[in-house]
Design a protein around this motif. Sequence first.
Motif, PDB file in Angstrom:
ATOM      1  N   GLN A 112       0.860  -1.178   0.000  1.00 48.79           N
ATOM      2  CA  GLN A 112       0.000   0.000   0.000  1.00 48.79           C
ATOM      3  C   GLN A 112       0.898   1.231   0.000  1.00 48.79           C
ATOM      4  OE1 GLN A 112      -3.283  -0.311  -0.348  1.00 48.79           O
ATOM      5  NE2 GLN A 112      -3.104  -2.545  -0.228  1.00 48.79           N
ATOM      6  N   SER A 164      -2.963   0.638  -4.044  1.00 48.59           N
ATOM      7  CA  SER A 164      -2.576  -0.766  -3.928  1.00 48.59           C
ATOM      8  C   SER A 164      -1.746  -1.112  -5.159  1.00 48.59           C
ATOM      9  CB  SER A 164      -3.806  -1.668  -3.845  1.00 48.59           C
ATOM     10  OG  SER A 164      -4.552  -1.393  -2.682  1.00 48.59           O
ATOM     11  N   SER A 204      -8.067 -13.347   2.849  1.00 47.85           N
ATOM     12  CA  SER A 204      -8.044 -11.940   2.453  1.00 47.85           C
ATOM     13  C   SER A 204      -9.161 -11.172   3.133  1.00 47.85           C
ATOM     14  CB  SER A 204      -8.194 -11.809   0.932  1.00 47.85           C
ATOM     15  OG  SER A 204      -7.270 -12.646   0.260  1.00 47.85           O
ATOM     16  N   GLU A 262      -5.992  -6.291   2.651  1.00 50.21           N
ATOM     17  CA  GLU A 262      -4.858  -7.016   3.244  1.00 50.21           C
ATOM     18  C   GLU A 262      -5.135  -8.501   3.112  1.00 50.21           C
ATOM     19  OE1 GLU A 262      -2.123  -7.024   7.339  1.00 50.21           O
ATOM     20  OE2 GLU A 262      -3.978  -5.825   7.209  1.00 50.21           O
ATOM     21  N   ARG A 293      -3.301 -12.799   3.755  1.00 48.56           N
ATOM     22  CA  ARG A 293      -2.283 -13.681   4.299  1.00 48.56           C
ATOM     23  C   ARG A 293      -2.107 -14.857   3.346  1.00 48.56           C
ATOM     24  NH1 ARG A 293      -1.988  -9.835   7.105  1.00 48.56           N
ATOM     25  NH2 ARG A 293      -2.134  -9.697   9.404  1.00 48.56           N
ATOM     26  N   LEU A 349      -6.791 -10.333  10.850  1.00 46.87           N
ATOM     27  CA  LEU A 349      -7.107  -9.326   9.828  1.00 46.87           C
ATOM     28  C   LEU A 349      -8.255  -8.427  10.286  1.00 46.87           C
ATOM     29  CD1 LEU A 349      -6.882 -11.497   6.571  1.00 46.87           C
ATOM     30  CD2 LEU A 349      -5.322  -9.663   7.247  1.00 46.87           C
TER      31      LEU A 349
END
Length: 442
Positions: free
Chosen positions: A50, A98, A155, A164, A166, A190
């Motif tokens: 980001q 992004s 996500s 974000e 993982r 998250l």
Amino acid sequence: GARRLVAAEKTPYFDEEGMLAALRQAIGKEIKLGDRIAAALPASEGFVRQLTFPFSDEKKIGAALNFEFSTQLPIPMEQCSTAFHQPRPLESGGFQVSAAAVRTEAVRRFLAPLDSAGLALQILELAPFGLAAGLRDRFHDAILVTLQSRETTVSLIRNGSIVEYRLLPPRTQLEMSEATQVILREANALQRTAGLTDLPLVLIGEGAQDEFAEALRSRGATLETPVFELDGRPLAPEFIPAIALAQRATLPEKEMEFNFRRGEFTLKNEWTALKKGLIAAGIVLALSGLAMAGAAYLNYAHKASRAEGLRKEMVRIYRQTFPASKVIVDIPMQMRTGIKELEKRGRLIGAGNQGSALAVLQQVSKSTPEGLEVDVRDFGFTPEAVRIEGYTTSFDAINQLARSLENSNMFEQAQISDAKMSLDGSRVDFRINLTFSERADN
């Protein structure tokens, strides 16, 4: 327009040739202009960050992207290809973007066999971002869990976009209890980072079997699975990633999702096909224009020839009718003028509706009352009116004459325009103007 699912197939393959054969069989026909094929690189091939910029201009962001990325990647930027999403304004000022970077060699290795086989891949996304973009119309805030044979991703989805995620080992490398524990732990992490709770888990991919979904529910998870039907039957979750990528391919470029088909990997064959299509369309348009112009010219030439023939016929008729006329300028106007002259002459010789001057004089004599002495000194005749001048014995005799003439069928009005006694008182001089009656036409 509306999207419609027409087929969903699963074909195993063991090598590159098998993959290409499966793709050709799935496509089933030659790729046409406007068709779209999409694929996604595994999340493990990419680096997503980001980034913050003080501007939102896409060209400026593209120019500054590599510089910003270079301090945050474990590999040199020279080895990477990049893409970025549409800038989002921040409350604190500036814009957040992004951005993703993947190894250029990975892109080249992925695209090489497809390009060699003539399979034009238009969109090369990055998992799980391309999947979330394709499912945007199904949910906005959720935890997207993608269970594929190569990797598992968890996500966080906010407003239909991943903020974000993982990257976890594949589901097959973990026991079910361990896999459910890891997924729930990362999902909760998250949510806590974003200040959220109780977001539903969306399970997709080949590992999202009913048994695994039940194991997550037994640990208190709320599951939500997007349902896609084909011929009235719901498809298994393993097909959803492919469907999501297909829907991602329909999104307009202005939405600025990731696509690594850019730079040196820009699809040139599609532009070539587009040029051929435009050239063919231009040729068809030009031929249509020539055909329309030719038809218009032939139509004009036919009408012009017909008009010239009519003009010559008018000249011939005019010369026959008016042989004394030497100058021809405006045939219709000259012909109307000549006809009016002939009508005037005809009236003088009795061809008109009112008859000849002699017939009018006879009607005046016939309408004069018996015993009334009238001497006509002057008789003026035109096609529109008659003027009589003369004398009689008294004013009363003039009135009797006027009334008698008005009672005839030939005259509408008899107006005494002048009447006066002679000096010696022996007679009265008069002038009467007569207008023809419409009854005389009958």
